[in-house]
Design a protein around this motif. Structure first.
Motif, PDB file in Angstrom:
ATOM      1  N   LEU A 416       0.827  -1.209   0.000  1.00  0.00           N
ATOM      2  CA  LEU A 416       0.000   0.000   0.000  1.00  0.00           C
ATOM      3  C   LEU A 416       0.861   1.258   0.000  1.00  0.00           C
ATOM      4  CD1 LEU A 416      -2.788  -0.981   2.580  1.00  0.00           C
ATOM      5  CD2 LEU A 416      -2.918  -1.045   0.091  1.00  0.00           C
ATOM      6  N   LEU A 417       1.948   1.258   0.781  1.00  0.00           N
ATOM      7  CA  LEU A 417       2.825   2.426   0.843  1.00  0.00           C
ATOM      8  C   LEU A 417       3.487   2.699  -0.507  1.00  0.00           C
ATOM      9  CD1 LEU A 417       4.498   1.863   4.336  1.00  0.00           C
ATOM     10  CD2 LEU A 417       2.916   3.697   3.716  1.00  0.00           C
ATOM     11  N   ALA A 418       3.773   1.630  -1.243  1.00  0.00           N
ATOM     12  CA  ALA A 418       4.437   1.792  -2.542  1.00  0.00           C
ATOM     13  C   ALA A 418       3.552   2.540  -3.542  1.00  0.00           C
ATOM     14  CB  ALA A 418       4.823   0.427  -3.095  1.00  0.00           C
ATOM     15  N   LEU A 419       2.247   2.529  -3.289  1.00  0.00           N
ATOM     16  CA  LEU A 419       1.307   3.183  -4.204  1.00  0.00           C
ATOM     17  C   LEU A 419       1.031   4.633  -3.825  1.00  0.00           C
ATOM     18  CD1 LEU A 419      -1.279   0.253  -4.520  1.00  0.00           C
ATOM     19  CD2 LEU A 419       0.499   0.893  -6.169  1.00  0.00           C
ATOM     20  N   ARG A 420       1.575   5.077  -2.697  1.00  0.00           N
ATOM     21  CA  ARG A 420       1.313   6.432  -2.220  1.00  0.00           C
ATOM     22  C   ARG A 420       2.537   7.303  -2.392  1.00  0.00           C
ATOM     23  NH1 ARG A 420      -3.415   6.974   0.395  1.00  0.00           N
ATOM     24  NH2 ARG A 420      -3.110   9.035  -0.527  1.00  0.00           N
ATOM     25  N   ASN A 421       2.331   8.635  -2.377  1.00  0.00           N
ATOM     26  CA  ASN A 421       3.435   9.554  -2.618  1.00  0.00           C
ATOM     27  C   ASN A 421       4.038  10.118  -1.342  1.00  0.00           C
ATOM     28  OD1 ASN A 421       1.407  11.210  -1.805  1.00  0.00           O
ATOM     29  ND2 ASN A 421       1.281  12.426  -3.709  1.00  0.00           N
ATOM     30  N   HIS A 422       3.646   9.564  -0.182  1.00  0.00           N
ATOM     31  CA  HIS A 422       4.337   9.912   1.060  1.00  0.00           C
ATOM     32  C   HIS A 422       4.328   8.701   1.975  1.00  0.00           C
ATOM     33  CE1 HIS A 422       0.589  10.572   3.476  1.00  0.00           C
ATOM     34  NE2 HIS A 422       0.103  10.940   2.303  1.00  0.00           N
ATOM     35  N   SER A 423       5.096   8.743   3.039  1.00  0.00           N
ATOM     36  CA  SER A 423       5.437   7.527   3.793  1.00  0.00           C
ATOM     37  C   SER A 423       4.567   7.278   5.021  1.00  0.00           C
ATOM     38  CB  SER A 423       6.905   7.594   4.232  1.00  0.00           C
ATOM     39  OG  SER A 423       7.125   8.723   5.081  1.00  0.00           O
ATOM     40  N   PHE A 424       3.633   8.173   5.325  1.00  0.00           N
ATOM     41  CA  PHE A 424       2.745   8.002   6.470  1.00  0.00           C
ATOM     42  C   PHE A 424       3.535   7.713   7.755  1.00  0.00           C
ATOM     43  CE2 PHE A 424       0.092   7.265   2.843  1.00  0.00           C
ATOM     44  CZ  PHE A 424      -1.131   7.821   3.178  1.00  0.00           C
ATOM     45  N   PRO A 425       4.380   8.663   8.167  1.00  0.00           N
ATOM     46  CA  PRO A 425       5.192   8.414   9.375  1.00  0.00           C
ATOM     47  C   PRO A 425       4.352   8.222  10.629  1.00  0.00           C
ATOM     48  CG  PRO A 425       5.306  10.733   8.711  1.00  0.00           C
ATOM     49  CD  PRO A 425       4.634   9.998   7.594  1.00  0.00           C
ATOM     50  N   GLY A 426       3.109   8.712  10.619  1.00  0.00           N
ATOM     51  CA  GLY A 426       2.258   8.558  11.801  1.00  0.00           C
ATOM     52  C   GLY A 426       1.651   7.188  11.941  1.00  0.00           C
TER      53      GLY A 426
END
Length: 467
Positions: A416-426
């Motif tokens: 899922l993270l690979a498909l997004r443009n930021h890393s969701f550090p939270g």
């Protein structure tokens, strides 16, 4: 609700034959005096007993009418349906089974000298593991010579969406959420592929029917104008042809990422067994009457709860996953599982007249327990919903929560993270526990073997529970 005070159910106001209401939390049906002769015919003709015996009609008992019920011909107490769902929340097979039940009832009604005066999909509910007619007042006396008065409604509520789902895209069943009186036949005709016109049943009941509607729209037609045009034999021929047309429509789910979820790389056999054991153990400690399994996939964990006698509302946004789940329910006549298609990021809203005829998904809660397995990371990453809002949403649904935390290193999260443009550090375990800790207290927590995942049993403080 004040004891003894009646609460009319908003969706029943359109029927002059009667209405449905709650009294002290129990659903009753008021039969209007004007409908009395037809109701008596239903009960004395043998049709009621025949339909109830075969599970096609919801049974009821007649109860004494009180002083406040003086306008009633009869007061009925139907068997209580535990959960109400709507056609736009059904998978393909549930809608098709509901269509076939409606036709079977109409064909049998004619044998007893009666007929369905409406064919609304909203009159069908899942009960005892199969679609069942719940509106006792849907009948009228059959008059030979007339066509079926509910034919158009049946085609809009059932045939049009089924054809679109089978031949164009299964997601088009959601058009029923916009078109509460069924999908207009002209719209369905425009959306269907050209090859569908070669199907004789659709050519007659949908395409020709749509053209006939367009011609008749410019002139008024009275029911009396059709007198003598339709013999009993002719009507039965049409109904059986319509049944064959519905039966010929089919749809099978593809093996999607979600319907094949449990065979992925997140669990080995030991991990999957560990998760099943923990869920079963947590459910035994809770002992809920009802649970909502949100993000239920094909119902693997729904069935664990159902095996303990828990009534389970099994919710997933993937029509393929719910199709598989419903087929299992239908095959086993599972009376405690209610699969529905719903997107948690955009759940079914209240709709209809005054936004009150159809309840929102949330208005059909709260429940005793929420099961949220492998769903939080999808809402947080795919839908960009903050963890605190997810926790708040779960708290609005139920008193207790079984929830799974899936760590960042898990293959599903990495995908899922690979498909997004930021890393969701939270998105991390500390933030997860802090967010859910604002609404729940953690009763138990345990790792799922060989996975890095963790399963929590949480409860809301008594002072914050929604009544």
């Amino acid at each position: 609700m004040t004891p003894g005070k009646d609460e009319t159910i908003a969706g029943s106001f359109r029927d002059p034959a009667g209405f449905v209401f709650r009294r002290d939390g129990v659903v009753f049906r008021h039969v209007a005096k004007s409908y009395g002769p037809v109701y008596d015919r239903l009960m004395t003709s043998g049709l009621y007993e025949s339909l109830v015996r075969d599970g096609l009609l919801l049974p009821h008992e007649e109860v004494p009418a009180g002083p406040e019920d003086e306008q009633a011909h009869r007061m009925l107490k139907p068997v209580q349906v535990p959960f109400i769902s709507y056609p736009y929340e059904w998978c393909f097979s549930q809608l098709r089974d509901s269509a076939l039940v409606t036709l079977d009832i109409q064909i049998r009604a004619i044998e007893f000298g009666m007929s369905l005066k409406d064919a609304s999909a909203y009159n069908i509910q899942l009960y005892g593991g199969r679609p069942t007619l719940v509106d006792t007042l849907s009948f009228e006396e059959y008059e030979e010579g007339y066509p079926w008065v509910a034919y158009r409604q049946f085609c809009q509520h059932f045939l049009a969406p089924l054809a679109l789902m089978a031949l164009r895209d299964v997601s088009l069943g959601r058009l029923l959420e916009v078109h509460l009186d069924g999908i207009p036949l002209a719209l369905a005709a425009r959306l269907l592929p050209l090859r569908s016109r070669l199907r004789p049943g659709l050519a007659m009941h949908l395409f020709s029917h749509a053209r006939l509607q367009a011609r008749q729209a410019s002139k008024a037609s009275r029911r009396a104008d059709f007198r003598g045009r339709m013999s009993r034999k002719g009507l039965l021929t049409i109904l059986n042809n319509l049944r064959s047309t519905v039966t010929s429509l089919s749809w099978d789910p593809e093996v999607s990422e979600w319907s094949d979820y449990y065979q992925g790389e997140s669990y080995d056999d030991a991990g999957f067994d560990s998760k099943k054991g923990l869920v079963a153990d947590y459910l035994r400690s809770l002992g809920p009457v009802e649970a909502w399994d949100i993000g239920a996939n094909t119902g693997e964990f729904t069935r664990i709860a159902a095996g303990q006698g828990v009534r389970v509302i099994s919710i997933d946004s993937d029509p393929g996953a719910i199709e598989i789940s419903y087929r299992e329910v239908a095959r086993n006549r599972d009376a405690v599982v209610y699969p529905i298609v719903a997107d948690l990021s955009n759940p079914s809203p209240a709709s209809g007249w005054g936004n009150t005829e159809r309840m929102s998904l949330l208005d059909r809660g709260p429940t005793d327990a929420v099961i949220a397995l492998a769903v939080v990371h999808h809402l947080a990453i795919t839908n960009n919903v903050p963890l605190e809002k997810i926790a708040q949403f779960c708290a609005s649904l139920g008193q207790s929560l079984i929830v799974e935390y899936v760590p960042r290193k898990d293959p599903k999260v990495q995908r899922l993270l690979a498909l997004r443009n930021h890393s969701f550090p939270g998105y991390n375990r500390e933030s997860f526990e802090k967010a859910f800790g604002r609404y729940f207290s953690t009763e138990r927590a345990a790792p799922i073997t060989n996975s890095g995942r963790r399963l929590y049993l949480m409860s809301r403080p008594v002072s914050t529970r929604r009544e």
